[in-house]
Design a protein around this motif. Structure first.
Motif, PDB file in Angstrom:
ATOM      1  N   SER A 238     -33.183 -32.068  -7.559  1.00  0.00           N
ATOM      2  CA  SER A 238     -33.315 -30.858  -6.747  1.00  0.00           C
ATOM      3  C   SER A 238     -34.017 -29.756  -7.534  1.00  0.00           C
ATOM      4  N   VAL A 239     -33.764 -29.679  -8.850  1.00  0.00           N
ATOM      5  CA  VAL A 239     -34.456 -28.684  -9.676  1.00  0.00           C
ATOM      6  C   VAL A 239     -35.934 -29.023  -9.766  1.00  0.00           C
ATOM      7  N   ARG A 240     -36.247 -30.311  -9.948  1.00  0.00           N
ATOM      8  CA  ARG A 240     -37.656 -30.723 -10.010  1.00  0.00           C
ATOM      9  C   ARG A 240     -38.385 -30.339  -8.720  1.00  0.00           C
ATOM     10  N   ALA A 241     -37.772 -30.631  -7.584  1.00  0.00           N
ATOM     11  CA  ALA A 241     -38.398 -30.319  -6.302  1.00  0.00           C
ATOM     12  C   ALA A 241     -38.592 -28.820  -6.137  1.00  0.00           C
ATOM     13  N   LEU A 242     -37.598 -28.049  -6.552  1.00  0.00           N
ATOM     14  CA  LEU A 242     -37.643 -26.608  -6.393  1.00  0.00           C
ATOM     15  C   LEU A 242     -38.738 -25.970  -7.244  1.00  0.00           C
ATOM     16  N   PHE A 243     -38.952 -26.503  -8.465  1.00  0.00           N
ATOM     17  CA  PHE A 243     -39.877 -25.862  -9.388  1.00  0.00           C
ATOM     18  C   PHE A 243     -41.186 -26.628  -9.585  1.00  0.00           C
ATOM     19  N   ALA A 244     -41.433 -27.661  -8.780  1.00  0.00           N
ATOM     20  CA  ALA A 244     -42.647 -28.454  -8.939  1.00  0.00           C
ATOM     21  C   ALA A 244     -43.900 -27.595  -8.807  1.00  0.00           C
ATOM     22  N   GLN A 245     -43.851 -26.589  -7.927  1.00  0.00           N
ATOM     23  CA  GLN A 245     -45.016 -25.735  -7.736  1.00  0.00           C
ATOM     24  C   GLN A 245     -45.322 -24.875  -8.966  1.00  0.00           C
ATOM     25  N   ASP A 246     -44.347 -24.684  -9.859  1.00  0.00           N
ATOM     26  CA  ASP A 246     -44.562 -23.893 -11.063  1.00  0.00           C
ATOM     27  C   ASP A 246     -44.960 -24.764 -12.253  1.00  0.00           C
ATOM     28  N   ALA A 247     -45.182 -26.066 -12.015  1.00  0.00           N
ATOM     29  CA  ALA A 247     -45.679 -26.997 -13.030  1.00  0.00           C
ATOM     30  C   ALA A 247     -44.732 -27.167 -14.212  1.00  0.00           C
ATOM     31  N   PHE A 248     -43.432 -27.204 -13.950  1.00  0.00           N
ATOM     32  CA  PHE A 248     -42.495 -27.608 -14.988  1.00  0.00           C
ATOM     33  C   PHE A 248     -41.347 -28.355 -14.347  1.00  0.00           C
ATOM     34  N   THR A 249     -40.717 -29.188 -15.137  1.00  0.00           N
ATOM     35  CA  THR A 249     -39.563 -29.949 -14.679  1.00  0.00           C
ATOM     36  C   THR A 249     -38.434 -29.773 -15.686  1.00  0.00           C
ATOM     37  N   ILE A 250     -37.218 -29.985 -15.224  1.00  0.00           N
ATOM     38  CA  ILE A 250     -36.033 -29.939 -16.074  1.00  0.00           C
ATOM     39  C   ILE A 250     -35.544 -31.376 -16.231  1.00  0.00           C
TER      40      ILE A 250
ATOM     41  N   ALA B 213     -37.035 -28.150 -20.558  1.00  0.00           N
ATOM     42  CA  ALA B 213     -38.064 -27.936 -19.536  1.00  0.00           C
ATOM     43  C   ALA B 213     -39.358 -28.499 -20.107  1.00  0.00           C
ATOM     44  N   ARG B 214     -40.093 -29.213 -19.266  1.00  0.00           N
ATOM     45  CA  ARG B 214     -41.370 -29.802 -19.693  1.00  0.00           C
ATOM     46  C   ARG B 214     -42.497 -29.269 -18.817  1.00  0.00           C
ATOM     47  N   ASP B 215     -43.641 -29.040 -19.423  1.00  0.00           N
ATOM     48  CA  ASP B 215     -44.811 -28.658 -18.636  1.00  0.00           C
ATOM     49  C   ASP B 215     -45.393 -29.906 -17.976  1.00  0.00           C
TER      50      ASP B 215
END
Length: 196
Positions: A7-19, A64-66
């Motif tokens: 859910s975090v990946r989906a939420l922040f995918a537009q900002d080009a980082f993942t947790i 967090a990864r770019d």
């Protein structure tokens, strides 16, 4: 953990980082990031005394990864005993820190995403409370307040107004008083060989 991180990946995918959960290959990148973000005295802090020679709480070392997979943020939580309850029992809790984001990526919500993911995963893992030493104006938005830690003390010097707590279970820290003590698993050391 997978559901929280998805859910975090989906939420922040537009900002080009993942947790993601930290892996052994992240050690050098994490330590380099922390040295840059926290400065040369980071290992002298009271919080570090509780982390030294310990392993983070199970599943609670996040990065967090770019978009290229590089580590650009980190947060870890550690098992501690938060003083003694009114019944005389140790109070299990987590100590958060350090939280750091690469300066080239500040202002993108990475620190907030790491905090939310860490809190959500700690709840999922049935922990009762999280403590930290940090700036109240930043951490209050996540539910951390000084009154939750008012009867607890860190080993060594610390700034009382920056010692904050968040109860994941109502009343978990109520009546808890005393010194924080490390309680997590110890870091495994390679066996030493004797000279022949």
């Amino acid at each position: 953990m997978a559901a929280v991180l998805d859910s975090v990946r989906a939420l922040f995918a537009q900002d080009a980082f993942t947790i993601a959960v930290e892996n052994p290959g992240d050690v050098v990148a994490r330590e380099t990031l922390l040295d840059r973000a926290m400065g040369p005295n980071r290992r002298r802090k009271s919080s570090e005394a509780l982390r030294r020679n310990r392993v983070p709480a199970e599943g609670l070392a996040l990065v967090a990864r770019d978009s290229s997979g590089h580590v650009i943020g980190t947060v870890r939580l550690w098992n501690v005993e938060a003083g003694i309850s009114p019944a005389g029992e140790p109070v299990p809790a987590l100590l958060l820190g350090p939280l750091a984001v690469d300066s080239a990526h500040e202002g993108k919500g990475i620190g907030a995403a790491l905090m939310r993911a860490a809190i959500a995963e700690a709840k999922t893992r049935d922990h009762g409370a999280i403590l930290l030493v940090g700036d109240a104006p930043y951490y209050e938005r996540f539910g951390f307040f000084a009154d939750k830690a008012q009867h607890l003390v860190m080993p060594g010097p610390f700034e009382r107004h920056r010692f904050l707590g968040l109860e994941l279970k109502d009343g978990w820290l109520e009546g808890a008083a005393g010194l924080l003590v490390a309680s997590g698993r110890k870091l495994a050391r390679a066996p030493m060989r004797r000279a022949a």
